[in-house]
Design a protein around this motif. Structure first.
Motif, short mmCIF file in Angstrom:
data_model
loop_
_atom_site.label_atom_id
_atom_site.label_comp_id
_atom_site.label_asym_id
_atom_site.label_seq_id
_atom_site.Cartn_x
_atom_site.Cartn_y
_atom_site.Cartn_z
N SER A 178 -7.63 -3.76 -26.36
CA SER A 178 -6.55 -4.39 -25.60
C SER A 178 -5.49 -4.91 -26.55
O SER A 178 -4.29 -4.74 -26.32
N LYS A 527 -15.77 -5.82 -11.69
CA LYS A 527 -14.70 -6.78 -11.95
C LYS A 527 -13.78 -6.25 -13.03
O LYS A 527 -12.55 -6.31 -12.93
N CYS A 528 -14.41 -5.73 -14.08
CA CYS A 528 -13.60 -5.21 -15.17
C CYS A 528 -12.74 -4.07 -14.68
O CYS A 528 -11.55 -4.00 -14.98
N LYS A 529 -13.39 -3.19 -13.91
CA LYS A 529 -12.64 -2.04 -13.43
C LYS A 529 -11.53 -2.48 -12.52
O LYS A 529 -10.42 -1.97 -12.57
N LEU A 530 -11.85 -3.49 -11.69
CA LEU A 530 -10.84 -3.92 -10.73
C LEU A 530 -9.77 -4.71 -11.42
O LEU A 530 -8.59 -4.53 -11.17
N GLY A 531 -10.22 -5.63 -12.27
CA GLY A 531 -9.26 -6.56 -12.83
C GLY A 531 -8.60 -6.07 -14.08
O GLY A 531 -7.43 -6.33 -14.31
N HIS A 532 -9.37 -5.38 -14.87
CA HIS A 532 -8.83 -5.02 -16.17
C HIS A 532 -7.93 -3.82 -16.10
O HIS A 532 -7.16 -3.56 -17.02
N GLY A 533 -8.02 -3.10 -15.03
CA GLY A 533 -7.15 -1.95 -14.90
C GLY A 533 -7.65 -0.73 -15.61
O GLY A 533 -6.89 0.19 -15.87
N ASP A 534 -8.94 -0.75 -15.97
CA ASP A 534 -9.45 0.43 -16.65
C ASP A 534 -9.53 1.60 -15.70
O ASP A 534 -9.72 1.44 -14.49
N PHE A 535 -9.40 2.78 -16.25
CA PHE A 535 -9.47 3.96 -15.41
C PHE A 535 -9.92 5.11 -16.28
O PHE A 535 -9.87 5.05 -17.51
N THR A 540 -7.79 9.80 -12.92
CA THR A 540 -6.69 8.92 -12.54
C THR A 540 -5.52 9.09 -13.48
O THR A 540 -5.69 9.36 -14.66
N VAL A 542 -1.65 7.13 -14.30
CA VAL A 542 -0.85 5.92 -14.07
C VAL A 542 0.61 6.33 -14.11
O VAL A 542 1.07 6.93 -15.08
N ARG B 84 -4.72 2.86 -6.61
CA ARG B 84 -4.43 1.45 -6.95
C ARG B 84 -2.93 1.29 -7.11
O ARG B 84 -2.24 2.20 -7.55
N ARG B 100 -0.90 -9.47 -13.86
CA ARG B 100 -1.12 -8.18 -13.20
C ARG B 100 -1.69 -8.46 -11.84
O ARG B 100 -2.78 -9.02 -11.71
N ALA B 156 1.41 2.83 -10.31
CA ALA B 156 0.60 3.47 -9.27
C ALA B 156 -0.48 4.31 -9.93
O ALA B 156 -0.17 5.17 -10.75
N TYR B 157 -1.74 4.02 -9.58
CA TYR B 157 -2.87 4.81 -10.08
C TYR B 157 -3.15 5.89 -9.04
O TYR B 157 -3.57 5.59 -7.93
N THR B 158 -2.90 7.13 -9.43
CA THR B 158 -3.08 8.22 -8.47
C THR B 158 -4.08 9.22 -9.01
O THR B 158 -4.52 9.13 -10.16
N MET B 181 -9.27 -13.82 -14.54
CA MET B 181 -9.18 -13.03 -13.30
C MET B 181 -9.56 -13.91 -12.12
O MET B 181 -10.52 -14.69 -12.21
N LEU B 197 -6.66 -8.61 -6.54
CA LEU B 197 -7.14 -9.41 -7.67
C LEU B 197 -5.95 -9.67 -8.58
O LEU B 197 -5.13 -8.79 -8.81
#
Lengths: 722, 209
Positions: A178, A527-535, A540, A542, B84, B100, B156-158, B181, B197
């Motif tokens: 990060s 949580k990490c996936k949701l919050g951290h924005g990992d993909f 996916t 961006v 997302r 974010r 946008a995450y597509t 968070m 979130l």
């Protein structure tokens, strides 16, 4: 054999002592076998006992009576003997029967013993086998349990430690990533902004310089046209001047002719002089006016120049003020790049920023693998439980078998007891028989049966019975020992079962902990996936809008700045046109001030030429600075030439030479035509590696900057030594 | 929106659900921009929506930006390609990401493939959205103050097979290092489920503590 006839004397004398006569009884000397003892007695008593005929007759009668009695007794004895014999035969028969029975019972005993032995052997075998199996199973179970538990514990500890280390590593790497990503993004943004800013400035400066050049060219062209016009005007004026001179000479001639005819020539001269003086004055005034006008024009031009140079100064000062900041930012960027590179070097397996993402994905895979391993360990635990259940079932089966064997033992014991009871009965019968036999021996000496054999048989029976009893005792001892062993094994089994139960409880608690940890991990991951924005880049992408508000604002600002510059240039153009129009009117109106005008024009031309030279020098300086900056920033010396193709189309050719080139032959040539740039083949580009790079970057990815950057890095790496 | 009203539940189609979610995002973005003072208060006007007084920006540039955004989001939602949407608040001077706002979207694939509809009460959906809007408004109590001028951007995450429009480009996820968070409520139209979130940069005061 039973002797019917009595034995001889000696035997009889030996056998019975009751038939020997005493001194009181009459001894009859006869020839019968009986009197053998009488004869002997008569010899002793012949002298003493001589009876008369009567006595003899009496004695004969007595003897006859005695004989008859004896005969009767003998008969009685015979009958008794017969009865005894019969009884003896009966006893013999009975004995034979008993003997047969005894033999039968012995056979039965032997068979029973044999069966017992066989059964015992079988039981022993079975017991041994079951014991062996049991011990083996126990040992194997124990070993398996211990080994598996140890291995599972080790695996679990390893997995936990690996998970913990992986998590820590993942956390550290995530943090680093990060940080790196943030710093890289910032750097990228800053670099992009700086590059865009520099590019825009360069473009603006280039466009300005181009515009200035064009203006100057236009001005020069206009000045040239003006000068041509003025030259033509000059020629016309010269012609007119010549004509005027000619007319003047003619007028002078006429005047001279007139003065010769006239009386006062001096007044005309005075008038002429005054007129000439006035003309001179007017010419001087006109010259002064023109000088003033030119000075005004120069002043205005100087003012414009001053304003331009002031603006340039301000821009230069602002850029200079920005330079230290840029240098600081460059230093910071360099430091950050070095730190980033050192961080990358510290991260194993990472050699460039793209590897960080790969490494992160690899670490994620490792975490997933560790969770998979935990799952596998849990499945192994379940398998162990199943195996334990199976071993417990086996134990139960072994216990049931042991119970069955015990029951068999008990049954055998009961059989043995029955046999022993039978033996006891048989021994009692034997003793009874012995007693009967001994009585018979006592009563009947002749018809007596050889009791020795009975005695030996009974002794043998007794000895065999004793042996059997001893054997039974030994068997009982063995049974008791086996029972003790079984009890010990049972205790061990119970102990092992307790251990198994405790281990099973531990396993269940560990499973619960692992489930809880898994749920926590999944929650954290979510949580990490949701919050951290990992993909995951595989699924996916961006995206963001290009036409963002910031870009629009910047575009608006640039548009406004360009519009302001346009207005300024328009105003300047209007002022220049007015001045031109004014200068044109002034030149047309005043014919007599041609020489001053010519001088002015000459001066203007000189100033314009000077300006041109100045602009050229300035442009050359700026261009050289720009080229040097481009060379230092991008690592290539760029030479621009104009060429013409065979079809006559002009083409701009750029020749690039890297500052890290090892020879002068390492040059890249590009043709630029109407916005399209194409690379030309030469000796350097036809080399294997360069051709490959051209194929990849230019032909495939259509990116010349990528090719030049890659080439720069390669040549830099070749030049620098690690 | 809901096409027909039944007894207690309303029929919701894919198009209607996409419209609900994109409209929610537009109002949520406006609420965030107002509450986080990205734009001045006077540039917002009050309207009634979701049973609450909502604030919408009157800045034409922001309006056009958000309208283009919601159109594209609606299109992607109807195609089932949107995973997302993230509203990023960055420092204007340094470009550092400060907050974010994550809106994670789960789409019912059966609805996208077969075109079936679902049933859910409109009121229920509005109630759920209202709860989220209240939480967004109350987020200023725990989010750190944004003392410097900020700008916002939307990511946008597509899916990877989405055709990228010419006004969109690929971008990095603009992550925050060591974020705090806070998970907010979610709402579900039975076709699209939206989880919310907010992750924000640790305040210096909190770091010192």
């Amino acid at each position: 054999m039973m002797l019917r006839t009595p034995p001889p004397k000696k035997a009889r004398s030996e056998a019975g002592g009751s038939s020997t006569p005493t001194g009181d009884q009459l001894v009859i000397y006869e020839d019968s076998p009986l009197p053998a003892p009488l004869q002997t007695a008569s010899h002793d008593h012949s002298d003493q006992h001589l009876c008369t005929y009567q006595c003899r007759q009496m004695v004969k009668s007595d003897v006859l009576d005695a004989l008859s009695k004896a005969e009767k007794q003998a008969q009685g004895y015979q009958t008794m003997l017969q009865t005894l014999n019969q009884n003896f035969t009966q006893a013999d028969e009975e004995r034979k029967q008993f003997r047969d029975k005894f033999l039968y019972s012995e056979q039965e005993l032997a068979a029973a013993k044999g069966r017992e032995k066989v059964l015992q052997e079988q039981l022993l075998m079975e017991m041994n086998n079951s014991q062996e199996r049991y011990t083996k199973a126990l040992q194997s179970c124990h070993d398996l349990e211990v080994v598996k538990l140890q291995s599972e514990m080790n695996l679990r500890t390893k997995a936990e430690s690996s998970v913990a280390t992986a998590e820590e590593k993942a956390k550290l790497l995530e943090e680093k990533l990060s940080q790196l990503s943030g710093s890289v993004e910032r750097e990228r943004n800053r670099l992009n902004n700086d590059i865009a800013h520099l590019g825009k400035e360069a473009k603006l400066s280039v466009s300005r310089i181009g515009a200035d050049l064009e203006r100057m060219q236009c001005r020069a062209q206009s000045a040239e046209t003006e000068s041509d016009l003025l030259r033509s005007q000059l020629e016309d004026l010269k012609q007119k001047f010549d004509e005027c001179l000619h007319e003047k000479t003619e007028v002078y001639k006429k005047l001279s002719s007139f003065t010769s005819e006239a009386a006062s020539p001096s007044d005309n001269n005075v008038l002429f002089k005054t007129l000439q003086e006035e003309l001179k004055r007017c010419e001087a005034e006109v010259r002064e006016a023109r000088k003033l006008k030119s000075q005004q024009l120069d002043a205005e031009l100087l003012k414009v120049k001053l304003l331009e140079e002031k603006s340039r100064r301000e821009r230069a000062e602002s850029e200079l003020s920005k330079l230290p900041e840029l240098q600081i930012s460059f230093d910071k960027l360099e430091n950050e790049l070095c730190s980033w590179k050192s961080l990358l070097n510290n991260i194993p397996g990472v050699y460039c920023p793209d590897d960080v993402v790969m490494k992160f994905s690899a670490l994620q895979k490792e975490v997933l693998d560790s969770t998979m391993k935990i799952g596998e360990a849990s499945t192994r635990f379940n398998q162990l439980e199943a195996a334990l259940d199976a071993t417990q079932l086996g134990k139960q089966n072994a216990e049931t078998e042991a119970a069955l064997a015990k029951e068999k033992f008990e049954a055998l014991k009961s059989d043995v007891k029955r046999i022993e009871a039978m033996l006891a009965l048989v021994t009692e019968e034997k003793e009874q028989l012995k007693a009967v036999v001994s009585e018979r021996r006592k009563s009947n000496s002749d018809g007596s049966v050889s009791a020795t054999t009975d005695g030996t048989l009974a002794q043998s029976f007794e000895s065999s019975l004793a042996k059997k009893e001893n054997y039974l005792k030994e068997l009982e001892k063995e049974l008791s020992q086996l029972k003790d062993v079984n009890n010990r094994q049972r205790d061990e089994i119970e102990h092992l079962n307790d251990k198994l139960v405790s281990e099973a409880r531990r396993m269940k608690s560990l499973e619960r902990d692992s489930d809880r940890l898994r749920s926590e991990i999944s929650l954290l991951e979510s949580k990490c996936k949701l919050g951290h924005g990992d993909f995951s880049a595989a699924n996916t992408r961006v995206l963001r809008m290009v036409n963002t508000l910031g870009v629009e604002n910047e575009a608006k600002q640039t548009i406004e700045a360009l519009q302001a510059e346009l207005q300024k240039t328009k105003e300047r153009l209007q002022a220049v046109e007015e001045l031109k129009s004014q200068s044109g009117d002034a030149g047309k109106l005043v014919d007599s001030h041609i020489t001053g005008k010519i001088a002015q024009l000459k001066e203007q031309i000189a100033t314009l030429e000077k300006r041109e030279e100045r602009y050229k020098t300035v442009f050359a300086d700026r261009i050289s600075v720009f080229r040097r900056a481009c060379c230092e920033l991008f690592g290539y010396k760029i030479v621009m030439d104009e060429h013409q193709r065979p079809n006559g189309i002009p083409v701009t050719r750029f020749t690039l030479q890297s500052i890290y080139a090892q020879s002068d032959d390492e040059k890249l040539e590009f043709d630029y035509e109407s916005g399209n740039t194409s690379i030309l083949d030469n000796q350097y580009t036809s080399q294997g590696e360069i051709a490959k790079q051209i194929e990849i970057f230019i032909r495939k990815f259509n990116s010349i900057p990528a090719f030049t950057a890659n080439l720069t890095m390669e040549s830099f790496n070749r030049r620098t030594l690690y | 929106m809901a096409s027909k009203t039944a007894a207690a539940k309303d029929i919701i189609t894919l198009h209607g659900s996409a419209a609900i979610v994109s409209e929610f995002f537009c109002y949520a973005a406006n609420s965030i921009l107002y509450n986080r003072a990205v734009y001045p208060e006077e540039s917002f006007a009050k309207v009634k929506k979701y049973g609450l007084p909502m604030l919408l920006t009157q800045d034409e540039s922001v309006k056009s930006f958000l309208s283009n955004l919601t159109c594209q989001i609606s299109e992607w939602l109807e195609a089932g390609k949107l995973q997302r949407v993230v509203l990023v608040i960055m420092s204007k001077a340094t470009g550092e990401v400060l907050e974010r706002w994550n809106f994670r979207i789960e789409t019912d694939a059966e609805v996208v493939e077969k075109g079936v509809s679902r049933e859910k009460s409109d009121k229920e959906i509005m109630r759920e959205i209202q709860a989220i809007m209240r939480q967004v408004a109350s987020s200023i109590t725990y989010l750190p103050c944004l003392d410097e001028p900020c700008v916002f951007d939307v990511l946008a995450y597509t899916d990877t097979d989405v055709a990228v429009p010419f006004t969109w480009v690929e971008s990095d996820p603009k992550l925050i290092a060591n974020p705090q968070m806070v998970k907010l409520h979610a709402f579900d139209t039975k076709i699209h489920k939206v989880d919310t979130l907010v992750s924000y940069k640790n305040d210096e005061w909190d770091e010192e503590e």
